[in-house]
Design an enzyme around this catalytic site. Sequence first.
Site, short mmCIF file in Angstrom:
data_model
loop_
_atom_site.label_atom_id
_atom_site.label_comp_id
_atom_site.label_asym_id
_atom_site.label_seq_id
_atom_site.Cartn_x
_atom_site.Cartn_y
_atom_site.Cartn_z
N ASP A 14 -10.01 11.32 11.13
CA ASP A 14 -10.03 10.88 9.73
C ASP A 14 -10.73 9.53 9.62
O ASP A 14 -10.23 8.60 8.99
CB ASP A 14 -8.61 10.79 9.18
CG ASP A 14 -8.58 10.78 7.64
OD1 ASP A 14 -9.58 11.17 7.02
OD2 ASP A 14 -7.56 10.37 7.07
N GLY A 68 3.22 7.72 3.51
CA GLY A 68 4.27 6.73 3.37
C GLY A 68 3.79 5.44 2.76
O GLY A 68 2.67 5.33 2.28
N GLY A 99 0.81 -1.21 0.00
CA GLY A 99 0.00 0.00 0.00
C GLY A 99 0.84 1.25 0.00
O GLY A 99 1.96 1.26 0.50
#
Length: 936
Positions: A785, A654, A649
């Site tokens: 989030d 990052g 991913g």
Amino acid sequence: MSPESISGLLLSLIIFIIIPPSTQSDPLKTLLKLKTTLSNSNIHTFTTWNHNNPICNFTGVTCNINNTITELNLSQQQLTGTVDFNSLCSIQSLKKLSLATNHLHGTITPNISHCTNLQHLDLADNSFSGQFPWKSVAKLINLTYLSLGDNPFDKTQFPLEIFNLQNLQTLYLTNCSISGMIPEKLGTLASLHRLELSDNSLVGELPIGLTKLTNLQVLELYDNRLTGVFPTGFGNLVNLSKLDVSNNTLEGDVNELKTLTRLESLQLFENKFSGAIPVEFGEFKFLREFSIYKNKFTGELPEKIGSWAEFEFIDVSENMLSGAIPPDMCKNGKMYDILMLQNNFSGSLPESYANCWSLERLRVSNNSLSGRIPDGIWSLPRLKLIDLAMNQFEGEVSTNIGEAKSLAQLFLFNNRFSGELPEEISEASSLVEIKLMYNQLSGGLPATIGELKKLNSLHLEGNFFSGEIPESLGSCVSLNDINLAGNFLSGKIPASLGSIRGLNSLNLSGNKLSGEIPASLSSLKLSFIDLSNNMLIGPVPESLLAEAYGGSFAGNPGLCADRSKNLGRCSPVSHRSGGLGVAKYCFIGGPLVLVLLLLIACFILKRSKVKKCNNVTDGDFSWDMKQFHVISFDEGEILQSLKPDNLIGKGGSGNVYKVELGCGKKLAVKHMWRSGIDVGERKNYSSSATMLPKQKSRLPEYDAEVVALSSIRHVNVVKLYCSITNEDANLLVYEYMSNGSLWDQLHTYQKIEMGWDVRYKIAIGAAKGLEYLHHGCERPVIHRDVKSSNILLDKEMKPKIADFGLAKIMQANRDANSSHVIVGTYGYIAPEYGYTFNVTEKSDIYSFGVVLMELMTGKKPVEPEFGENKDIVSWIHDEIRSKGNVVGLVDPSIPDEAKRDAAKVLTIAIRCTMRFPAQRPSMRIIVQMLEQIEPV
């Protein structure tokens, strides 16, 4: 047996027959039994409810002079649980029962008819469900006050049983699933003072019978599907102080309203009304609120409108009104909103509004207004929004703007403003958006602009600005969008722009900028960049040569790139047009650069050998490993697995790698970027830990994630095993979640068929994870989030909350309810960002509501089918209003027998996404509501 004894026995027998045993009980036992079925977070509610205290001293209990209970008022006590109305109604003396604005659930049983003396019944704003027992309530003929609104009852036609309650003065049935037409018989409830039927699925025309309710003071019918015109005789309702029929499809003129001289609030917005505003409205001496936006009204506003009472609010936007802006709406100093955009108003802005100290929003954009802005308007102390765009205003932006300490949005685009932008604008420290494009502004940009730390969007394109872009612009740390195109700016692009980590769009095209493109721009995660048509020279940074940026560098003959179809190669020959400086740089600097690169390579090689052979654990090259759980691996096993083959991913912060240990255990390792790392560096590092990009300082996201997760122990929050850091890298090692994210399973090719049981497990599990963060931690954690891609699924599809890079742990010495940072993901962001920019736990709850909507409908938060500028929340709201059917919104792949349960979850999601934060339930309540619909 004596005659007296016989009489007493007969009397007892008669009472026993008339009053069933189920309704005969000790009030003390009844209330204490009620206490056992309820729980609450307001610890003071039931402290007085005990055997040692007289019952009339219980909180919420009112007695008459005979110490008989007449009222029980437990409204707004944060109660949850169910209510046994059979037991409660055994208190025969009850005249008032109020349980409003709590989190009570379950059904309201027919036993409520045993409360025969009730005059006041208020059960509104709870989570009662099922079919409401109208036939039973119809027996409570003494009722004068009936409030049942804001409960998710089963859908029903307008209940005719209401007409048995001829003493009603207040009837509140807002948002309780009523459909069909409003009966003509409504006119028989002649005692009604307050009638609220809003936010239902009512259809058809307003009945003539409504005109007979001449005692009405409040009539609210908004958010339905009513059609037709105001019926003849509607003007008979002369006692009305509040009328709200907004958000329907009513039409025709409003002349029937001109006799309603007692009106204080008139809300007609979002209908199809037309014709002129009656001049009589200008004589309404009590009017405080007037909203008619999104209709087809024509003509002028009455000159005296709003000039009599303490007028507060006007919104006449999106009509076809003309003429002058009435001058005296702020005459009494209470006006806070003037919203008149998208009409054809002309003339100037009245001077009187320069003294309107209470004003918070001034929106007159898209009209035909002209002239200069009264000087005092720029400095109004409470003004948050100035929107004068798309008119013919002229003159300068006043230096007084520095005194506008509350100003967040300044929209002046498409006018004729001229002169310089004053330095004082940097003192308006609350500014979030500045949109001054397409005017005639000139001079240099204020050197102090970097003081605007909250500035998110800066649009100055299409003016005559000149001089250099201030280096201080890079200090505007919240900037997301910069557009300075089409001016006469010169000099170099400030390298400081590369330090604005959140910058998403940069347009500096059509200026006279020179020099090289700063290498610092490589660190930005831009979705749009345009530096075309300037005088830039030198190589374009590698990371800016993506196809998405095609054409972004055209019109700069001096720019070059070794891999670009549109630019010349970076050789001395191809840079002649860029001037001697570039060739000289390549010729002289090349050998020096080569030597420097060789030295760096040797240094890296030496470090690599030292680390591989000697496993250095001290000095600058040591690894710092912090454990948060018992682990059976060391950093070596982790580091040797960080190679491209194991990449699973990528994100803005990052890369994520899958690591399989020798024992077979799988882990997920996140390597978090430093903002200044070049994309080329990110792409080219090898599996050796020594080749990870250098990070000289800790990342805020990294620190936030470590702090948030290191002490958390919950089955529905992803487990952080350890952190591994040195000067080169920040690594976080997590448990591995084999089924990816909820987003993957719902919206990508990786998705698998999810039955109702799995979806419910995900909903309740994710809710419990968030509940723990909000209520179970020593210091509450706001995730900030919450989204489906941050809810990970293990091999058993158990959900776990992940990615705490934006998390906020509430400090004891701070306001525990807010954080002034714009964060989150589009489609999940709560609407309060638009006016407060505050993040609270209720912002997490809004985002979780969106996740529930995804889970139940199978749709993404934003889809083209929703329409322009609409997301899943507005789409669901519109669909329910137009079709009145929540079940029809459920994902078709959910089995029919489970669709009703899925619809109940959708109803909870709707509560989570209420516009105002205070209306959203807490995560603790959400978990309780979800547990009530657990599948069999």
